[in-house]
Design a protein around this motif. Sequence first.
Motif, mmCIF file in Angstrom:
data_model
loop_
_atom_site.group_PDB
_atom_site.id
_atom_site.type_symbol
_atom_site.label_atom_id
_atom_site.label_comp_id
_atom_site.label_asym_id
_atom_site.label_seq_id
_atom_site.Cartn_x
_atom_site.Cartn_y
_atom_site.Cartn_z
ATOM 1 N N TYR A 1 43.548 36.872 38.078
ATOM 2 C CA TYR A 1 44.813 36.913 37.347
ATOM 3 C C TYR A 1 46.013 37.303 38.209
ATOM 4 N N GLY A 2 45.788 38.033 39.303
ATOM 5 C CA GLY A 2 46.914 38.611 40.026
ATOM 6 C C GLY A 2 47.066 38.147 41.450
ATOM 7 N N SER A 3 46.513 36.990 41.790
ATOM 8 C CA SER A 3 46.619 36.467 43.155
ATOM 9 C C SER A 3 47.198 35.071 43.134
ATOM 10 N N ALA A 4 47.787 34.690 44.261
ATOM 11 C CA ALA A 4 48.408 33.368 44.361
ATOM 12 C C ALA A 4 48.296 32.871 45.796
ATOM 13 N N ILE A 5 48.580 31.598 45.972
ATOM 14 C CA ILE A 5 48.582 31.005 47.312
ATOM 15 C C ILE A 5 49.545 31.786 48.203
ATOM 16 N N GLY A 6 49.070 32.100 49.410
ATOM 17 C CA GLY A 6 49.879 32.856 50.351
ATOM 18 C C GLY A 6 49.538 34.328 50.395
ATOM 19 N N ASP A 7 48.885 34.838 49.360
ATOM 20 C CA ASP A 7 48.463 36.239 49.362
ATOM 21 C C ASP A 7 47.375 36.459 50.407
ATOM 22 N N GLN A 8 47.251 37.692 50.842
ATOM 23 C CA GLN A 8 46.202 38.046 51.793
ATOM 24 C C GLN A 8 45.149 38.923 51.126
ATOM 25 N N VAL A 9 43.905 38.731 51.542
ATOM 26 C CA VAL A 9 42.796 39.572 51.095
ATOM 27 C C VAL A 9 42.017 40.014 52.322
ATOM 28 N N HIS A 10 41.168 41.010 52.142
ATOM 29 C CA HIS A 10 40.309 41.479 53.226
ATOM 30 C C HIS A 10 38.873 41.043 52.956
ATOM 31 N N LEU A 11 38.171 40.661 54.008
ATOM 32 C CA LEU A 11 36.791 40.209 53.909
ATOM 33 C C LEU A 11 35.908 41.059 54.817
ATOM 34 N N VAL B 1 38.686 44.309 41.381
ATOM 35 C CA VAL B 1 38.793 43.243 42.384
ATOM 36 C C VAL B 1 38.784 41.869 41.725
ATOM 37 N N SER B 2 37.805 41.633 40.850
ATOM 38 C CA SER B 2 37.691 40.304 40.237
ATOM 39 C C SER B 2 38.917 39.975 39.387
ATOM 40 N N SER B 3 39.437 40.948 38.650
ATOM 41 C CA SER B 3 40.629 40.696 37.828
ATOM 42 C C SER B 3 41.830 40.391 38.695
ATOM 43 N N ARG B 4 41.961 41.123 39.795
ATOM 44 C CA ARG B 4 43.083 40.866 40.705
ATOM 45 C C ARG B 4 42.972 39.468 41.303
ATOM 46 N N LEU B 5 41.764 39.055 41.687
ATOM 47 C CA LEU B 5 41.593 37.735 42.290
ATOM 48 C C LEU B 5 41.854 36.613 41.294
ATOM 49 N N GLU C 1 43.951 34.478 54.277
ATOM 50 C CA GLU C 1 45.027 34.008 53.407
ATOM 51 C C GLU C 1 44.450 33.117 52.309
ATOM 52 N N ILE C 2 44.950 33.284 51.098
ATOM 53 C CA ILE C 2 44.570 32.394 49.992
ATOM 54 C C ILE C 2 45.355 31.098 50.159
ATOM 55 N N VAL C 3 44.651 29.994 50.416
ATOM 56 C CA VAL C 3 45.327 28.710 50.618
ATOM 57 C C VAL C 3 45.191 27.799 49.394
ATOM 58 N N SER C 4 44.333 28.185 48.457
ATOM 59 C CA SER C 4 44.193 27.435 47.209
ATOM 60 C C SER C 4 43.713 28.393 46.132
ATOM 61 N N HIS C 5 44.288 28.274 44.929
ATOM 62 C CA HIS C 5 43.907 29.131 43.805
ATOM 63 C C HIS C 5 43.948 28.278 42.537
ATOM 64 N N GLU C 6 42.767 27.976 42.003
ATOM 65 C CA GLU C 6 42.672 27.120 40.815
ATOM 66 C C GLU C 6 42.023 27.884 39.674
ATOM 67 N N ARG C 7 42.716 27.978 38.548
ATOM 68 C CA ARG C 7 42.114 28.552 37.360
ATOM 69 C C ARG C 7 41.240 27.482 36.703
ATOM 70 N N ARG C 8 39.993 27.807 36.455
ATOM 71 C CA ARG C 8 39.046 26.866 35.862
ATOM 72 C C ARG C 8 38.604 27.333 34.473
ATOM 73 N N GLY C 9 39.426 28.104 33.824
ATOM 74 C CA GLY C 9 39.105 28.666 32.523
ATOM 75 C C GLY C 9 39.848 29.975 32.384
ATOM 76 N N SER D 1 38.119 42.360 49.200
ATOM 77 C CA SER D 1 39.000 43.384 48.649
ATOM 78 C C SER D 1 40.434 42.896 48.720
ATOM 79 N N HIS D 2 41.208 43.216 47.694
ATOM 80 C CA HIS D 2 42.648 42.941 47.714
ATOM 81 C C HIS D 2 43.345 44.187 48.240
ATOM 82 N N PRO D 3 44.338 44.047 49.107
ATOM 83 C CA PRO D 3 44.998 45.233 49.678
ATOM 84 C C PRO D 3 45.538 46.202 48.631
#
Length: 387
Positions: A217-227, A211-215, A144-152, A177-179
């Motif tokens: 620009y298109g992800s937020a706290i609470g989203d799930q990803v696969h590792l 993947v990188s664009s989704r992570l 689960e994404i528990v923190s998402h900070e844009r740094r630029g 990977s994003h689902p």
Amino acid sequence: MDVARLKQSWSLVAAHGDQVPLYFYSTLFLAYPETRQMFPTNMAGQRDRLVTALGHIVSNVDQVDRLVGFLQDLGADHRKFAVRAEHYPAVGEALLATLRHFLAEQWTDELAQDWAAAYGLVAQVMTEGAQAAEAVNPPWWVAEIVSHERRGFDVAVLTLRPQYLLPFQPGQSIGVSHPAVRSWRYYSPANAPRVDGTLELHVRAAPGGAVSSRLVYGSAIGDQVHLAAPVGDRLTLRSAGSADLLLLAGGTGWAPVKALIEQVAAEGSRRTVDLYLGARSRSEFYDDEAVDKLASSYPWLTVSRVVGVDVARPGEVTHAVDRALVDGDWRSRHVYVCGSDEMVSHSVAALTRAGYHAGQLHHEGLGKHWYGPSWRTAVDNNPGGGQ
């Protein structure tokens, strides 16, 4: 199995370039449409990987010890694509059909037997690698994404919490990977293992990177990803022993370097560590607060920031390694280099010219960030098949 005959036939087939993987995947998907869902929507990178893998396998088919480890890793890694033992015959069938198509009248019964035997060995070792990995790790972890900070504009720092512990060493890479995206890209966590099991990822959105664009620009706290399971050992501290370190980082290459610094701190090993952190402009130092906190916390750590582009010197670019070589002689140290392909290749070349030997230079192979360090090693050993 005639090794020389295999190599010669593959060289003839590979000369057809992109037509080879296009024919292979068309044949596979038409005959076995259920396999299409295992692959990304954009097949460009996947097509190149097929040619690279086959080239590596064929070129090393007479060096079994060298090939087995690669195939075992490949089999274990393919679990994250939901590849199972029953899928290998379909792939073998499509491969033989592809070879027969491009070799035309040069395709013989003897060659067919050679390729069938070679593929049978490949499938067996990959299957065994997958089975062995199954006893150690799952095909993937859900986090689960528990923190998402844009740094630029194109950089984000994410904190992920896997549902259960994902063991790794600082400097290793983890598949992400994003689902919503049937693609994987590898990132090195920016932290040493934590008690709470969370991972910090530094992600720059790459042009066309699903993947990188989704992570970013298109992800937020609470989203799930696969590792995926951690891979690679080129950037771990094991081979450096207790030596002092010179760390060269550029852009998001700072992430694994940050993890190495945390590991040194946790070990209490009394190493002396000098970090040169490069960026094209002052505004691109996206993690200044963490850098300054580490520098102020550990007297054995010295940090130097290197701005690559100076408006007073248009056209000139200063890399972190350029400043480091001016500042001192580090040949008694192990050097870790992390950054873009351009930054790594420039740094390794400069250090080599300055008398640093290969055994003290630590970096991953160039390119192939979406497929992990074992893949980059294969590409390094088979440069004709890269992307």
